[in-house]
Design an enzyme around this catalytic site. Sequence first.
Site, short mmCIF file in Angstrom:
data_model
loop_
_atom_site.label_atom_id
_atom_site.label_comp_id
_atom_site.label_asym_id
_atom_site.label_seq_id
_atom_site.Cartn_x
_atom_site.Cartn_y
_atom_site.Cartn_z
N ASP A 177 49.81 100.29 125.50
CA ASP A 177 49.96 98.89 125.46
C ASP A 177 49.16 98.01 125.54
OD1 ASP A 177 52.64 99.83 125.53
OD2 ASP A 177 52.57 99.58 127.84
N ASP A 201 51.61 92.45 135.46
CA ASP A 201 50.15 93.48 136.12
C ASP A 201 49.12 92.95 137.35
OD1 ASP A 201 51.27 95.31 134.65
OD2 ASP A 201 51.03 93.19 132.45
N HIS A 251 55.06 102.01 126.20
CA HIS A 251 55.75 102.23 128.74
C HIS A 251 54.55 103.30 128.36
CE1 HIS A 251 59.20 99.83 128.08
NE2 HIS A 251 59.52 100.17 127.14
N ASP A 258 46.80 96.52 131.38
CA ASP A 258 48.09 97.09 131.56
C ASP A 258 48.22 98.05 132.72
OD1 ASP A 258 50.96 96.25 129.95
OD2 ASP A 258 50.44 98.69 130.44
#
Length: 205
Positions: free
Chosen positions: A187, A121, A182, A15
Amino acid sequence: MSETIKKTSAYVWFDAEFTSLELDQARLLQVAVIVTDHQLNRIHPEEADLNLCIKLADGEPVSDWVEENLSGLVAQCRSDEAVTLEEADQQITALLDQYCGTPCNEMADRPVLAGNSVHNDWFLMRKFLPQFGSRLHYRLLDVSTIKILWQDWVGQAPFDKESVEQLNQYFPGGGISSANAHDALFDIKASIAELNFYRSKLNLK
């Protein structure tokens, strides 16, 4: 005689946080990596999890949303603890080389990139972390796809990433103290837990 199906060698949970949601202009602010097997158990010890802030030059712009909501991360990226993109690329590839046996000549032997909406990503990883990208399979494991099918076909509410109790129930080994959306490392832990939730509810072993 049935054919033996070759399992994916590893899932590379990845991530990133970006300077902007406009991906063509965005740069990386934070990257995190955990590598699991196809049963969602870590291949490496927890202390080998990667969570890196990427160096951001003074005056380099970030979006208004990032400035307002990720100000702490931006400050870290402008501090001495931040690493360069080249250093981040080296650290991630070293992790894969140690625990996934990369680089692999055969595409079928390469680990698969995994995460939520991981195509975003993947786009920036390919742009800024080329050594990392060169070690991965071309396929992506996107938990968001399963989330959509769970809602549309099963007709039930998706996994609640804000529930610490539920996160620890489904993240192998638990240990999540708080929900922190975030943050790249949180995450990917939440994504692993979410996939494990759908897997258990659908009785997929």
